[in-house]
Scaffold this active site. Structure first.
Site, PDB file in Angstrom:
ATOM      1  N   ASN A  77      -3.958  10.971  15.574  1.00 18.75           N
ATOM      2  CA  ASN A  77      -3.552   9.562  15.584  1.00 18.75           C
ATOM      3  C   ASN A  77      -4.103   8.766  14.407  1.00 18.75           C
ATOM      4  O   ASN A  77      -4.006   7.544  14.388  1.00 18.75           O
ATOM      5  CB  ASN A  77      -3.991   8.901  16.894  1.00 18.75           C
ATOM      6  CG  ASN A  77      -3.521   9.669  18.108  1.00 18.75           C
ATOM      7  OD1 ASN A  77      -4.325  10.320  18.771  1.00 18.75           O
ATOM      8  ND2 ASN A  77      -2.232   9.643  18.380  1.00 18.75           N
ATOM      9  N   ILE A  84      -4.697   3.864  11.837  1.00 21.88           N
ATOM     10  CA  ILE A  84      -4.902   4.292  13.212  1.00 21.88           C
ATOM     11  C   ILE A  84      -3.689   3.921  14.059  1.00 21.88           C
ATOM     12  O   ILE A  84      -3.244   2.773  14.033  1.00 21.88           O
ATOM     13  CB  ILE A  84      -6.160   3.609  13.799  1.00 21.88           C
ATOM     14  CG1 ILE A  84      -7.366   3.860  12.899  1.00 21.88           C
ATOM     15  CG2 ILE A  84      -6.423   4.087  15.235  1.00 21.88           C
ATOM     16  CD1 ILE A  84      -8.514   2.887  13.112  1.00 21.88           C
ATOM     17  N   CYS A  85      -3.171   4.885  14.809  1.00 21.22           N
ATOM     18  CA  CYS A  85      -2.072   4.618  15.734  1.00 21.22           C
ATOM     19  C   CYS A  85      -2.676   4.355  17.105  1.00 21.22           C
ATOM     20  O   CYS A  85      -3.078   5.279  17.804  1.00 21.22           O
ATOM     21  CB  CYS A  85      -1.125   5.818  15.779  1.00 21.22           C
ATOM     22  SG  CYS A  85       0.302   5.529  16.819  1.00 21.22           S
ATOM     23  N   LEU A  86      -2.769   3.074  17.451  1.00 23.78           N
ATOM     24  CA  LEU A  86      -3.375   2.664  18.718  1.00 23.78           C
ATOM     25  C   LEU A  86      -2.722   1.353  19.147  1.00 23.78           C
ATOM     26  O   LEU A  86      -2.666   0.400  18.354  1.00 23.78           O
ATOM     27  CB  LEU A  86      -4.890   2.481  18.515  1.00 23.78           C
ATOM     28  CG  LEU A  86      -5.740   2.197  19.736  1.00 23.78           C
ATOM     29  CD1 LEU A  86      -5.683   3.349  20.732  1.00 23.78           C
ATOM     30  CD2 LEU A  86      -7.186   1.947  19.319  1.00 23.78           C
TER      31      LEU A  86
END
Length: 152
Positions: A77, A84-86
């Site tokens: 992620n 950041i993939c969040l």
């Protein structure tokens, strides 16, 4: 003005009562912060120190800060640029950012993501499939990267 006083409160709290394994400080200007997250025990990032950059937008807290890893990390992620993939780092409808969240909760969420990757919402498809289908190889690669880039 609201942003400045809120950031000052948040930074003061982060200095006096930081979440376990997390430190955060001002890097010159008020809207430019740095943070360090220690890799969690029993994760491939254990004993690593990961540096992050936090840029606080003018509209904070109505807009989430932009956070990225400065230390390379092998993670499904987090991409090679440190993005950041969040969901909590994005505004609705796609994201889950709310003004009630703060920098401390974001850093704690990132620390949790490090311990529990989400391979179904990857930024790095190859690392994600490795995590899903060859976990031993993923763990080996993540440990190697941690030693190489995040070792003390």
């Amino acid at each position: 003005m609201q942003r400045a006083s809120r950031l000052a409160r948040e930074l003061s709290l982060l200095a006096t009562e930081p979440p376990p394994g997390i430190t955060c400080w001002q890097n010159g200007q008020l809207d430019d912060l740095r943070a360090q997250i220690l890799g969690g025990v029993d994760t491939p990032y254990e004993k690593g120190i990961f540096n992050l950059e936090i840029l606080v937008p003018e509209r904070y807290p109505f807009e989430p800060p932009k956070i990225r890893f400065l230390t390379p990390i092998y993670h499904p992620n987090i991409d090679s640029a440190g993005r950041i993939c969040l969901d909590v780092l994005k505004l609705p409808p796609k994201g889950a950012w709310r003004p009630s969240l703060n920098i401390s909760t974001l850093l704690t969420s990132i620390q949790l993501l490090m311990a529990e990757p989400n391979p179904d919402d990857p930024l790095m498809a190859n690392i994600s499939s490795e995590y899903k289908y060859n976990k031993q190889l993923f763990l080996l690669n993540a440990r190697e990267w941690t030693e190489k880039y995040a070792g003390q």
